[in-house]
Motif scaffolding. Structure first.
Motif, PDB file in Angstrom:
ATOM      1  N   ALA A 116       0.830  -1.203   0.000  1.00 34.65           N
ATOM      2  CA  ALA A 116       0.000   0.000   0.000  1.00 34.65           C
ATOM      3  C   ALA A 116       0.868   1.258   0.000  1.00 34.65           C
ATOM      4  CB  ALA A 116      -0.939  -0.010   1.200  1.00 34.65           C
ATOM      5  N   LYS A 117       1.969   1.245   0.757  1.00 35.91           N
ATOM      6  CA  LYS A 117       2.888   2.382   0.770  1.00 35.91           C
ATOM      7  C   LYS A 117       3.489   2.608  -0.614  1.00 35.91           C
ATOM      8  CE  LYS A 117       4.711   1.764   5.439  1.00 35.91           C
ATOM      9  NZ  LYS A 117       5.958   1.462   6.162  1.00 35.91           N
ATOM     10  N   VAL A 118       3.861   1.519  -1.271  1.00 37.23           N
ATOM     11  CA  VAL A 118       4.470   1.617  -2.600  1.00 37.23           C
ATOM     12  C   VAL A 118       3.462   2.191  -3.594  1.00 37.23           C
ATOM     13  CG1 VAL A 118       5.376   0.277  -4.550  1.00 37.23           C
ATOM     14  CG2 VAL A 118       6.192  -0.190  -2.226  1.00 37.23           C
ATOM     15  N   VAL A 119       2.228   1.699  -3.564  1.00 34.66           N
ATOM     16  CA  VAL A 119       1.204   2.184  -4.494  1.00 34.66           C
ATOM     17  C   VAL A 119       0.928   3.665  -4.244  1.00 34.66           C
ATOM     18  CG1 VAL A 119      -1.204   1.939  -5.219  1.00 34.66           C
ATOM     19  CG2 VAL A 119       0.202  -0.094  -4.895  1.00 34.66           C
ATOM     20  N   ALA A 120       0.796   4.063  -2.976  1.00 37.60           N
ATOM     21  CA  ALA A 120       0.538   5.472  -2.654  1.00 37.60           C
ATOM     22  C   ALA A 120       1.714   6.352  -3.073  1.00 37.60           C
ATOM     23  CB  ALA A 120       0.260   5.634  -1.155  1.00 37.60           C
ATOM     24  N   ALA A 121       2.925   5.905  -2.798  1.00 36.93           N
ATOM     25  CA  ALA A 121       4.111   6.687  -3.177  1.00 36.93           C
ATOM     26  C   ALA A 121       4.240   6.774  -4.692  1.00 36.93           C
ATOM     27  CB  ALA A 121       5.366   6.058  -2.576  1.00 36.93           C
ATOM     28  N   ALA A 122       3.926   5.689  -5.379  1.00 39.42           N
ATOM     29  CA  ALA A 122       3.997   5.693  -6.839  1.00 39.42           C
ATOM     30  C   ALA A 122       2.981   6.669  -7.419  1.00 39.42           C
ATOM     31  CB  ALA A 122       3.773   4.290  -7.391  1.00 39.42           C
ATOM     32  N   ARG A 123       1.786   6.672  -6.870  1.00 42.22           N
ATOM     33  CA  ARG A 123       0.752   7.593  -7.367  1.00 42.22           C
ATOM     34  C   ARG A 123       1.204   9.038  -7.208  1.00 42.22           C
ATOM     35  NH1 ARG A 123      -5.674   7.095  -5.940  1.00 42.22           N
ATOM     36  NH2 ARG A 123      -6.421   8.708  -7.366  1.00 42.22           N
ATOM     37  N   GLU A 124       1.716   9.372  -6.028  1.00 39.02           N
ATOM     38  CA  GLU A 124       2.212  10.731  -5.786  1.00 39.02           C
ATOM     39  C   GLU A 124       3.382  11.059  -6.713  1.00 39.02           C
ATOM     40  OE1 GLU A 124       3.161  11.162  -1.646  1.00 39.02           O
ATOM     41  OE2 GLU A 124       1.105  10.718  -1.021  1.00 39.02           O
ATOM     42  N   ALA A 125       4.285  10.115  -6.888  1.00 39.32           N
ATOM     43  CA  ALA A 125       5.449  10.350  -7.740  1.00 39.32           C
ATOM     44  C   ALA A 125       5.049  10.526  -9.199  1.00 39.32           C
ATOM     45  CB  ALA A 125       6.436   9.185  -7.605  1.00 39.32           C
TER      46      ALA A 125
END
Length: 188
Positions: free
Chosen positions: A25-34
């Motif tokens: 979930a952290k990776v998906v959220a960080a990817a979306r922001e990035a």
């Protein structure tokens, strides 16, 4: 050719530990922001850094960057689906609910414009959520038509064209929110 360091390892698919679910979930959220901030060119290492996990964690969950992009896109579509269903279920003002949802759809779509382009490029695992979103938008439209809040002749194809035009108006250098709202008046 297979990278000898990585090999042909599948992404993890079995039951996941709570920390693995949280890391994904952290990776998906960080990817979306990035992706919103820097576009699709952002590296997986940068996404891992933003998520506060190691690069290996990203690779364990996503075999390729395209898989991560598609997962982020599916999550964005799911968020919109929840919003559309909520608007359809709770609004007394069917026309206002449709317009408010379309504003959200266009503005959020503009934030992830490059990401959304993957829909036309054959993103995987997004067809189901997109079809559900189309159904939810159809429900919003039919409720608004039944309430007399939009022109009765407007159908789902017309709505798709209006959304595309509103998006184009919103992202145009001379456009913005006012231009988008002018296009949405086509619903009247």
């Amino acid at each position: 050719m297979t990278d000898p360091k990585r090999g042909e390892r599948p992404a993890s698919t079995g039951p996941r530990r709570a920390d693995a679910v949280a890391n994904r979930a952290k990776v998906v959220a960080a990817a979306r922001e990035a992706f919103v901030a820097a576009g699709l060119g952002v590296s997986l290492d940068e996404i891992a850094r933003r998520a506060g996990v190691g690069a290996g964690t990203v690779h364990r969950h996503f075999r390729t960057k395209a898989e991560l992009v598609d997962t982020v896109l599916a999550a964005a579509v799911e968020d919109l689906l929840v919003a559309a269903n909520s608007a359809a279920a709770s609004a007394d003002d069917a026309g206002g609910a449709l317009r408010d949802f379309l504003v959200r759809l266009v503005t959020e779509g503009a934030e992830v414009h490059e990401l959304a382009a993957r829909l036309q490029a054959g993103a995987r695992n997004v067809e189901g959520p997109v079809a559900e979103l189309d159904r939810a938008m159809g429900l919003l439209l039919s409720r608004a038509r039944a309430a007399g809040a939009v022109d009765r002749d407007i159908d789902e194809r017309d709505l798709a064209a209006i959304v595309a035009a509103a998006h184009a108006a919103y992202v145009h250098p001379a456009g913005g929110e006012r231009a988008m709202r002018l296009v949405l008046r086509a619903l009247d």
